[in-house]
Design a protein around this motif. Structure first.
Motif, short mmCIF file in Angstrom:
data_model
loop_
_atom_site.label_atom_id
_atom_site.label_comp_id
_atom_site.label_asym_id
_atom_site.label_seq_id
_atom_site.Cartn_x
_atom_site.Cartn_y
_atom_site.Cartn_z
N GLY A 17 12.24 2.72 -5.86
CA GLY A 17 11.56 4.01 -5.89
C GLY A 17 10.48 4.06 -4.85
N PRO A 18 9.78 5.17 -4.60
CA PRO A 18 9.92 6.42 -5.38
C PRO A 18 11.22 7.19 -5.13
CG PRO A 18 8.37 6.71 -3.58
CD PRO A 18 8.75 5.28 -3.58
N GLN A 19 11.89 6.94 -3.99
CA GLN A 19 13.18 7.61 -3.81
C GLN A 19 14.28 6.63 -4.14
OE1 GLN A 19 10.89 7.89 -1.16
NE2 GLN A 19 10.28 9.98 -1.62
N HIS A 20 14.78 6.74 -5.34
CA HIS A 20 15.83 5.82 -5.76
C HIS A 20 16.59 6.47 -6.90
CE1 HIS A 20 17.72 2.30 -7.57
NE2 HIS A 20 17.52 1.68 -6.42
N PRO A 21 17.89 6.51 -6.81
CA PRO A 21 18.65 7.19 -7.86
C PRO A 21 18.47 6.54 -9.22
CG PRO A 21 20.12 6.06 -6.31
CD PRO A 21 18.75 5.99 -5.74
N GLY A 22 18.05 5.30 -9.23
CA GLY A 22 17.93 4.63 -10.52
C GLY A 22 16.54 4.74 -11.11
N VAL A 23 15.68 5.52 -10.49
CA VAL A 23 14.33 5.67 -11.04
C VAL A 23 14.19 7.08 -11.59
CG1 VAL A 23 11.91 5.84 -10.40
CG2 VAL A 23 13.27 3.92 -9.61
N THR A 24 13.68 7.18 -12.79
CA THR A 24 13.52 8.52 -13.36
C THR A 24 12.30 9.17 -12.74
OG1 THR A 24 12.25 7.52 -15.11
CG2 THR A 24 14.56 7.94 -15.57
N GLY A 25 12.51 10.30 -12.11
CA GLY A 25 11.41 11.03 -11.52
C GLY A 25 10.86 10.30 -10.31
N ASN A 26 9.66 10.72 -9.90
CA ASN A 26 9.08 10.13 -8.71
C ASN A 26 8.07 9.06 -9.08
OD1 ASN A 26 9.86 12.91 -8.50
ND2 ASN A 26 9.25 12.81 -6.38
N MET A 27 8.55 7.86 -9.32
CA MET A 27 7.64 6.74 -9.46
C MET A 27 8.30 5.54 -8.82
SD MET A 27 7.95 6.03 -13.53
CE MET A 27 7.56 4.30 -13.67
N SER A 28 7.55 4.49 -8.71
CA SER A 28 8.19 3.34 -8.08
C SER A 28 7.79 2.07 -8.80
CB SER A 28 7.83 3.26 -6.60
OG SER A 28 6.48 2.91 -6.48
N LEU A 29 8.68 1.09 -8.72
CA LEU A 29 8.43 -0.20 -9.32
C LEU A 29 8.31 -1.21 -8.20
CD1 LEU A 29 11.08 -0.10 -12.19
CD2 LEU A 29 8.67 0.50 -12.30
N GLU A 30 7.21 -1.92 -8.23
CA GLU A 30 7.03 -2.99 -7.25
C GLU A 30 7.52 -4.26 -7.93
OE1 GLU A 30 2.97 -3.51 -6.18
OE2 GLU A 30 3.36 -5.16 -4.82
N LEU A 31 8.74 -4.68 -7.58
CA LEU A 31 9.36 -5.80 -8.28
C LEU A 31 9.20 -7.08 -7.46
CD1 LEU A 31 12.75 -4.08 -9.17
CD2 LEU A 31 10.76 -4.32 -10.67
N ILE A 32 8.97 -8.15 -8.15
CA ILE A 32 9.10 -9.46 -7.52
C ILE A 32 10.33 -10.09 -8.16
CG2 ILE A 32 8.03 -11.68 -7.03
CD1 ILE A 32 6.19 -9.60 -6.01
N VAL A 33 11.28 -10.43 -7.32
CA VAL A 33 12.51 -10.97 -7.89
C VAL A 33 12.69 -12.42 -7.45
CG1 VAL A 33 13.68 -8.77 -8.11
CG2 VAL A 33 13.89 -10.06 -5.98
N CYS A 34 13.34 -13.10 -8.35
CA CYS A 34 13.69 -14.48 -8.07
C CYS A 34 15.19 -14.52 -8.28
CB CYS A 34 12.95 -15.39 -9.04
SG CYS A 34 13.37 -17.11 -8.84
N GLY A 35 15.93 -14.68 -7.19
CA GLY A 35 17.37 -14.49 -7.31
C GLY A 35 17.61 -13.03 -7.62
N ASP A 36 18.39 -12.74 -8.68
CA ASP A 36 18.56 -11.33 -9.03
C ASP A 36 17.81 -11.00 -10.32
OD1 ASP A 36 20.12 -12.62 -10.82
OD2 ASP A 36 21.97 -11.49 -10.42
N GLU A 37 16.83 -11.84 -10.64
CA GLU A 37 16.05 -11.57 -11.83
C GLU A 37 14.64 -11.15 -11.48
OE1 GLU A 37 15.94 -14.49 -15.01
OE2 GLU A 37 18.12 -14.60 -14.82
N VAL A 38 14.13 -10.24 -12.23
CA VAL A 38 12.77 -9.76 -12.01
C VAL A 38 11.81 -10.75 -12.65
CG1 VAL A 38 11.15 -7.89 -12.45
CG2 VAL A 38 13.57 -7.38 -12.02
N VAL A 39 10.80 -11.17 -11.90
CA VAL A 39 9.80 -12.05 -12.50
C VAL A 39 8.45 -11.36 -12.64
CG1 VAL A 39 10.89 -14.21 -11.87
CG2 VAL A 39 9.29 -13.13 -10.28
#
Lengths: 595, 389, 177
Positions: free
Chosen positions: B32-54
Motif C-alpha cells: 500500500g497505499p496503492q495495492h489491490p490487497g489493501v483496504t482503502g488508502n493505507m499502507s503496511l510497512e512490513l519487515i519480512v523474513c523469507g515470506d513471513e512477516v516479522v
C-alpha cells in the motif's frame, strides 16, 4: 476438507453462460432516478435572488451574481445563484431551503469538458445540455426546513373589541417573538422596500439573541417612532418577504413593536445615550406629525436646536388624530414622542401659523425650516347633498373621537371609500354602536386599505357593498339621509391599467341612513404660507416638489411627509424626515444647495 | 494472553524487535497505499523474513480530510452532508449517528416512522457494505469473479438507494429531525426482487467460496484472535462475535426500532478468518430478513420529520453525548460536544477500525505469510477513514 | 450506575456527574486520580472496553478536556471520564498498559492536540500528518481557512454579491430617495 470442497467451486463456470450484468452504454442507457440529485435547474421567473441557497451551502459553492435581463426590483434582488461544480457536494440543502422552490435538481449527471471554468453554472440562466430536461430532486413530502407558519398574534375577540377602544393586537410574548424571529432567513430583501430602509434582518437577529438594547439601537438608527410603526405601519416590507412567497411573511411590524414594548422611556434614553455638541444652529419644524418628529430627532442628534410648531394640543399628527385608539393607543404614541422630546427637542403646541405666529418670523429667525403639515382637508364627494348635516368627513369623525367629542352618528351609518381612513371610520362607528356599511366604487381587491384592516372590519360586522357609486344625497323623513347609489361594472382599460367602474343603467339603489361618512382621500392646505414664499415653492398637483433631501426650490425650506410623497403613510413620512435632517445638515454645514 | 511466535527471528530486547536490515536476513516491504490487497488508502510497512512477516507498522494519513476539524467550523445542518463522506461503503451509519447525537443534545424527538425508515436505511446499508466487503475479501484470496458478482449486486442495492434518496453512494437522507423523503411507489417490489437476487448470489458464493478447498486451506486458522485479546485490543463487531462474544449494539443497547425486530446475535467459536467470514455471511442473511421485517412497518402516510428551528441560525445548548450503532465493522459512535453556539464544539467519530487496523493488525500479522496479509486485513474489515477522520 | 458512583466517591474525588441517558453517564475526575480511577473501573467494575479517548480544546479556560469513554459489557453502560488538563503544559499519564489501542489514541492526541503522554509507545512518531510544521491542527486556534488560503491558490474568477447591499446599490444608492 472433502471432495465436495474441491468440486463445488467449479460452479463458477455456470455463470459463463448467463447474461452479463453490464449496461452497454451507461452514458446514455442509464438515466438518473426520478429523485436524482443531478445538475441544478433554477426557474428564473420564480427565483427572487434571496441568496439563502448560498447561505446554507456548506462548501461555499454558490455565488450570487447579476444576470442579464433580470432587473433588480423591490421583490427581486436581481441576483441569481451561480454554482461551482468544483465545490458542490450534491447535498441539495440549497433545494430544501429555497424560499421560492425555484431551485431544483435535474436527473442529469454526466458531463465531460476540458475547460474547468465551464463548470461554474448559472443554473437556469444559460443553455446547458440538461436545459428543459426532467426535474430530479425536489423537496420531499412531509419534510421541510423553512417554517412557513407565522406565530399567531393574540388578539382581542372582535365581539369584545367593538365594545370599546381597547387595543386589539395584544403583542408577542418573548417566547413567541423569538420563535417568530427565528423564521427569518436574513436575506435582507425587505430593506429596499421599507421607505426608511430599516435594518430589519439585524433587529430581528437581535430579538433572536434576546439583545433588546441592540435591537432598540438598530431601530433608532432609521426610525425614532417604532412604537408607532410597530402598530400602524403599512408594512410593505412583509409583502416582499422571501418567506412570504410560499408561506406567511415574517411579522416584521409586530416584531418591531415587540422590541419597543420591552423598554420604557427611561431605558430608551439610556440605550440611545447620544453625546452631541450643540452647534448653535436653529431649525424650525412645522407640524408635529411623524415627518416633523423624525426630522427633529435626527437634527438634534447631530447638534441642532430644534423647535416644533404644532397647531393641535398634542404632537403626533395624523397618527394621533387620524388613527383610532384601538389601533394606536395614545400612551404608545406618547412614548415615541416623549423619547424624542427627551433628546431636547422643543415642542410648541397650539400654534397656528399665520394667526398666533407669523411664518415670516420663523423664516427669519431660524436657519432652516422643515415643512410637514400633512393633509388636513377631505376630498369632497362632488355630488349634490354632500353638505347636508349628517354627511361628515371620515377624518373629522376620527379627530373628534380623539379629542373626546363623541358625535351622535345614529343607528345606521354608511362609509364611502376603500382606504384605511374608511376602515378606521367604519370601525370607529361600530364602536359607537352603529350598523355600518362600506360603499366602494371598485372591487374589494382594488381597495387601497391594508388587507388585514378589511378583514378585521368584516370580523367586526362591517358590511361591504362594492362596485357602488354614490349618485346623490337627499334628506328623508325623521332626519334620515337618503343615499342614492348605482351599481357599477368594471371596464377593462387595457393591460397595465386599472379597470374603470362604469354605471350600469337601471341598477339604482337607495339607502336610508343616519350618517354618511365620506373617506375618499385628503388634500393639503397651504394657507399658512405667505404669498411671496408660497409662490417661490414649486408644486405638482398639490404636492411640494423637493430634491432627494427634501429641499424645496427655496433653499432654506425643506418639506416632507404627506405633502411631498405620494404614498402618504407614517413610515414614508419618517423616512422623509430623516432624509430632510441629513439634507438640512448638509445645507447648513456646507451652505451649498445639495444636488 | 496472545503472544506472537517470534521464535525464528528476530530477537526481542526491551519489548522491541531488533531488526538489522543490513544483516541481509530481512527485507522491508511496503504494502500500500496503492495495492489491490489493501483496504482503502493505507499502507503496511512490513519487515519480512523469507515470506513471513516479522514486524509491521500501520501507516495512515493518505485519506485525511480533517472531518472533525471541518465540522467545528460549520453549522449543525451544514455538517449533515459532510459526515456521510467519512465512510464510502457505509455512509449511513455516520448520517444516523450525527443526526441522533444532534437530536439528543438539542432535545428533538423524531417521529416513529422516521425511525423505521432510518432502520431500513441502516439495514440496507449493512447489506450493501457487506456485499462490497465479501467481494474484496474474495478478491484478497484470488477469487476474482466473486468480487465482480458482489459489487454488481451492491450496485443493485445502490439503484434502490438512488431512487429512494436521490443519491447512489452518499444518500444524505437521515437529516436531523427525521428523514428527507418517503419511499417511492413500487419500492417494496423492487427491493424484494433485489433481495432475492442477493439470496441467489449468496448461495452461489457459498458454493464457490465457502466450500472451496483452496480458500479453506488459506483462511482456516488465519489470524486467530483469542478471547482474552478482545477487550485488551478493543475488538468489536463481527470479529468479537466470531470469537464467541455475544456483542451487538443493536441487541445490547437497542437504538432506532431494533427492539421491535426479531433477531439473534450471530456468534462463532473458532475466531479465525474463516469463522469471521461465516459470521458475516450469516449476518447478511440476517440483514435480508430484518429488511423484510422492517418493510411491514413502513407507512408512507405517516409523519417523517420533526420541524427544526431555523437551520440557518440553529443554536444548540451546551451539552455532550455519545451515541453508537452497530456498523458492519462493529461499534461505531459519535461523541458530540456543544457549547451553545451555532457550531458544534467538538465532533469525535469513533470507528471500529481504529483499534482493528492499528494495534490489532500490527500484532496479528506477525508470522503471517505475505500472500495472506491482504486476506488477513480484509478479514478484519479495516477501513482507514475511521482512523484518520 | 448509582451504586458504582457511590463506590467511586469513596475512593476518588469525582464531580459533575451527569447521567445523559440511562446507559450513558459522564463524570469528571482530577488529573492525578484519573489513571487509577480508570484502572479501578476496568479491573473491579467490569468496564473492560475502552471505547475511545479524545480531547476537547477548552481554549477559553486554557484547558484541554480529555474524555475516556469506557463500556461495561455486562450492564451495557457507557461511562465517560472527563479529565481537565493544563493547555499550556499539556501532559497526561499514559494508559497504554491497560489497553493496546490506547497507544494509538495517545499518539494521535500528541499529534493533533499536542498533548504529551510520556512513556506511551511511538508517541512521538507522526501518525497522520507527515512533515507537519504548524501548530497541532485540532487546537481551536488553528484556523483551517486561513491556512488553506495561505497554502493553496483559490481559482480566480469567482465573485459573489450580498442581496441586501446589491439592492441598495441598484435601488437606493447613498442619499437617494
Amino acid at each position: 476438507m472433502s471432495l465436495k470442497d474441491i468440486l463445488s467451486p467449479f460452479y463458477v463456470w455456470k455463470r459463463a453462460f448467463e447474461k452479463p450484468y453490464t449496461t452497454a452504454n451507461p452514458l446514455t442507457d442509464r438515466p438518473g432516478a426520478p429523485r436524482y440529485r443531478g445538475f441544478h435547474d433554477n426557474d428564473m421567473e420564480k427565483c427572487i435572488g434571496c441568496g439563502t441557497c448560498a447561505d446554507i451551502c456548506q462548501n461555499a459553492a454558490i455565488d450570487m451574481v447579476p444576470v442579464e435581463g433580470i432587473q433588480t426590483s423591490k421583490e427581486d434582488s436581481g441576483l441569481r445563484p451561480k454554482i461551482d461544480y468544483g465545490r458542490c457536494c450534491w447535498c441539495a440543502l440549497c433545494v430544501d431551503i429555497c424560499t421560492t422552490n425555484s431551485l431544483n435538481m435535474t436527473r442529469e449527471y454526466t458531463w465531460v469538458d476540458t475547460d474547468p471554468d465551464k463548470f461554474r453554472i448559472l443554473a437556469g440562466a444559460q443553455e446547458n445540455f440538461w436545459t428543459g430536461k426532467e426535474t430530479g430532486y425536489k423537496l420531499g413530502e412531509g419534510y421541510k426546513l423553512l417554517d412557513h407558519d407565522r406565530i399567531t398574534m393574540p388578539m382581542v375577540d372582535p365581539k369584545e373589541g367593538i365594545k370599546s377602544f381597547i387595543e386589539l393586537v395584544k403583542g408577542y410574548s418573548k417566547e413567541q417573538a423569538i420563535k417568530e424571529a427565528d423564521r427569518c432567513v436574513q436575506c435582507g430583501l425587505c430593506i429596499a422596500t421599507c421607505p426608511a430602509h430599516m435594518d430589519i434582518p439585524n433587529y430581528i437577529k437581535a430579538i433572536r439573541e434576546d439583545n433588546i438594547p441592540e435591537a432598540v439601537r438598530i431601530l433608532y438608527e432609521t426610525n425614532p417612532m417604532s412604537a408607532t410603526c410597530g402598530r400602524i405601519c403599512t408594512h410593505r416590507c412583509e409583502e416582499v418577504c422571501s418567506i412570504g412567497v410560499n408561506g406567511d411573511p415574517i411579522a416584521i411590524r409586530w416584531l418591531k413593536r415587540y422590541i419597543i414594548d420591552q423598554v420604557d422611556r427611561k431605558e430608551i434614553a439610556k440605550i440611545l445615550r447620544n453625546e452631541f455638541k450643540p452647534n448653535g444652529k436653529k431649525v424650525a419644524v412645522i407640524g408635529a406629525g411623524p415627518a416633523g418628529l423624525s426630522a427633529a430627532y435626527y437634527l438634534t442628534t447631530v447638534g441642532y436646536s430644534v423647535t416644533i410648531f404644532e397647531t393641535n394640543e398634542k404632537a403626533g399628527g395624523m397618527v394621533r388624530y387620524g388613527i383610532p385608539e384601538y389601533r394606536m393607543p395614545y400612551e404608545q404614541l406618547d412614548k415615541d414622542i416623549d423619547a424624542i422630546l427627551d433628546m431636547g427637542v422643543e415642542l410648541k403646541t397650539g400654534v397656528e401659523i399665520g394667526v398666533t405666529e407669523s411664518f415670516d418670523d420663523i423664516y427669519k429667525n431660524y436657519d432652516a425650516v422643515f415643512l410637514s403639515v400633512g393633509l388636513q382637508d377631505s376630498y369632497s364627494l362632488s355630488i349634490t347633498g354632500e353638505h347636508l348635516p349628517g354627511v361628515i368627513p371620515g377624518i373629522q369623525l376620527l379627530d373628534d373621537v380623539t379629542k373626546g367629542q363623541i358625535p351622535d352618528l345614529g343607528k345606521k351609518v354608511i362609509v364611502i371609500g376603500g382606504g384605511n381612513t374608511a376602515m378606521d371610520a367604519a370601525r370607529t362607528a361600530r364602536r359607537l354602536a352603529a350598523n355600518v356599511t362600506i360603499l366602494y366604487r371598485r372591487r374589494e381587491e382594488d381597495m387601497p386599505a391594508d388587507q388585514e384592516e378589511i378583514e378585521e372590519a368584516k370580523r367586526e360586522g362591517v358590511k361591504f357593498i362594492t362596485r357602488a357609486i354614490p349618485v346623490h344625497i337627499d334628506l328623508g323623513e325623521n332626519k334620515k339621509i337618503i343615499l342614492h347609489w348605482n351599481k357599477a361594472e368594471m371596464l377593462d382599460q387595457g393591460p397595465g391599467k386599472r379597470p374603470k367602474p362604469v354605471l350600469i343603467v337601471g341598477e339604482a339603489y337607495t339607502e336610508a341612513v343616519d350618517t354618511v361618512i365620506s373617506a375618499i382621500g385628503q388634500s393639503p392646505i397651504y394657507k399658512l404660507l405667505p404669498e411671496e414664499i408660497g409662490s417661490q415653492i414649486k408644486f405638482k398637483r398639490e404636492k411640494v416638489i423637493t430634491d432627494k433631501y427634501g429641499q424645496t426650490s427655496l433653499p432654506k425650506i425643506f418639506a416632507g411627509g404627506d405633502i411631498v410623497n405620494d404614498i402618504a403613510d407614517a413610515i414614508s413620512a419618517i423616512a422623509d424626515g430623516h432624509r430632510a435632517a441629513q439634507g438640512i445638515d448638509l445645507y447648513l454645514s456646507k451652505q451649498v444647495k445639495v444636488k | 494472553m496472545f503472544t506472537p511466535d517470534r521464535s525464528k527471528y528476530p530477537e526481542i530486547v526491551d519489548g522491541k524487535a531488533v531488526i538489522d536490515l543490513d544483516s541481509g536476513k530481512y527485507l522491508k516491504l511496503w504494502q500500500g497505499p496503492q495495492h489491490p490487497g489493501v483496504t482503502g488508502n493505507m499502507s503496511l510497512e512490513l519487515i519480512v523474513c523469507g515470506d513471513e512477516v516479522v514486524d509491521c507498522k500501520t501507516h495512515v494519513g493518505y485519506l485525511h480530510r480533517g472531518f472533525e476539524k471541518l465540522m467545528e467550523r460549520r453549522k449543525f445542518i451544514q455538517n449533515f452532508p459532510i459526515v456521510c463522506r467519512i465512510c464510502v461503503p457505509e455512509p449511513d451509519t455516520n448520517e444516523y449517528l450525527y443526526a441522533a447525537a444532534v437530536e439528543e443534545v438539542a432535545g428533538i424527538k423524531i417521529p416513529e416512522q422516521a425511525k423505521w425508515l432510518r432502520t431500513l436505511n441502516m439495514e440496507m446499508s449493512r447489506l450493501t457494505s457487506y456485499l462490497m466487503w465479501i467481494g474484496g475479501h474474495a478478491g484478497a484470496f484470488g477469487l476474482g469473479p466473486i468480487g465482480q458478482w458482489a459489487v454488481t449486486h451492491r450496485d443493485y442495492m445502490l439503484d434502490l438507494f438512488e431512487e429512494w434518496t436521490g443519491g447512489r453512494v452518499y444518500h444524505m437522507y437521515m437529516i436531523p429531525g427525521g428523514v428527507r423523503n418517503i419511499l417511492p411507489d413500487g419500492f417494496d417490489r423492487r427491493l424484494e426482487d433485489t433481495l432475492q437476487k442477493i439470496e441467489k448470489l449468496m448461495s452461489e458464493i457459498e458454493k464457490v467460496m465457502l466450500n472451496n478447498a483452496v480458500f479453506k486451506m488459506r483462511a482456516v486458522g488465519l489470524g486467530i484472535i483469542t478471547k482474552d485479546m478482545i477487550d485488551r485490543y478493543g475488538v468489536v463487531g463481527p470479529i468479537a462475535r466470531a470469537a464467541g462474544m455475544k456483542r451487538d449494539v443493536r441487541k445490547n443497547s437497542p437504538y432506532l426500532m431494533y427492539e421491535h425486530l426479531d433477531f439473534d446475535i450471530i456468534t462463532g467459536t473458532k475466531s479465525d478468518a474463516y469463522e469471521r467470514l461465516l459470521v458475516r455471511f450469516r449476518e447478511m442473511f440476517q440483514s435480508i430478513d430484518l429488511i423484510r421485517q422492517i418493510m411491514k412497518y413502513i407507512d408512507n402516510s405517516k409523519n417523517i420529520h420533526t420541524k427544526l428551528p431555523n437551520v440557518l441560525h440553529w443554536k444548540i445548548p451546551a451539552g455532550e453525548t455519545y451515541v453508537k450503532a452497530e456498523s458492519t465493522r462493529g461499534e461505531y459512535g459519535y461523541f458530540v460536544v456543544t457549547d451553545g453556539s451555532e457550531l458544534p464544539r467538538r465532533v469525535y467519530v469513533r470507528g471500529p477500525s481504529y483499534s482493528h487496523a492499528v494495534a490489532l493488525l500490527e500484532d496479528l500479522i506477525i508470522n503471517v505469510n505475505i500472500a495472506d496479509v491482504a486476506g488477513l486485513m480484509t478479514s478484519l474489515h479495516t477501513y482507514p477513514p475511521e482512523i484518520e477522520r | 450506575m448509582k451504586e458504582i458512583i457511590q463506590r467511586l466517591k469513596q475512593q476518588f474525588t469525582i464531580s459533575n456527574v451527569n447521567q445523559q441517558r440511562v446507559d450513558l453517564t459522564f463524570l469528571s475526575v482530577k488529573k492525578e486520580q484519573a489513571v487509577s480511577l480508570i484502572s479501578y473501573l476496568r479491573d473491579f467494575e467490569k468496564f473492560s472496553h475502552l471505547v475511545f479517548l479524545t480531547a476537547v480544546d477548552r481554549v477559553e479556560d486554557i484547558q484541554f478536556q480529555l474524555t475516556y469513554m469506557l463500556h461495561n459489557y455486562n450492564t451495557h453502560q457507557d461511562l465517560g471520564i472527563r479529565v481537565l488538563i493544563d493547555r499550556e503544559k499539556a501532559e497526561m499519564a499514559s494508559i497504554h498498559h491497560l489497553w493496546k489501542q490506547a497507544g494509538t489514541y495517545q499518539r494521535e492526541l500528541k499529534e493533533m492536540f499536542g498533548i504529551d503522554f510520556p512513556g506511551s509507545p511511538r508517541v512521538d512518531e507522526s501518525f497522520i500528518l507527515e512533515g507537519w510544521d504548524n501548530i497541532p491542527p485540532m487546537r481551536r486556534d488553528f484556523d483551517t481557512k486561513k491556512y488553506s488560503e495561505e497554502t493553496y491558490f483559490p481559482r480566480p474568477g469567482r465573485e459573489s454579491h450580498d442581496p441586501e447591499s446589491y439592492m441598495k446599490s441598484k435601488l437606493y444608492p447613498e442619499g437617494d430617495a
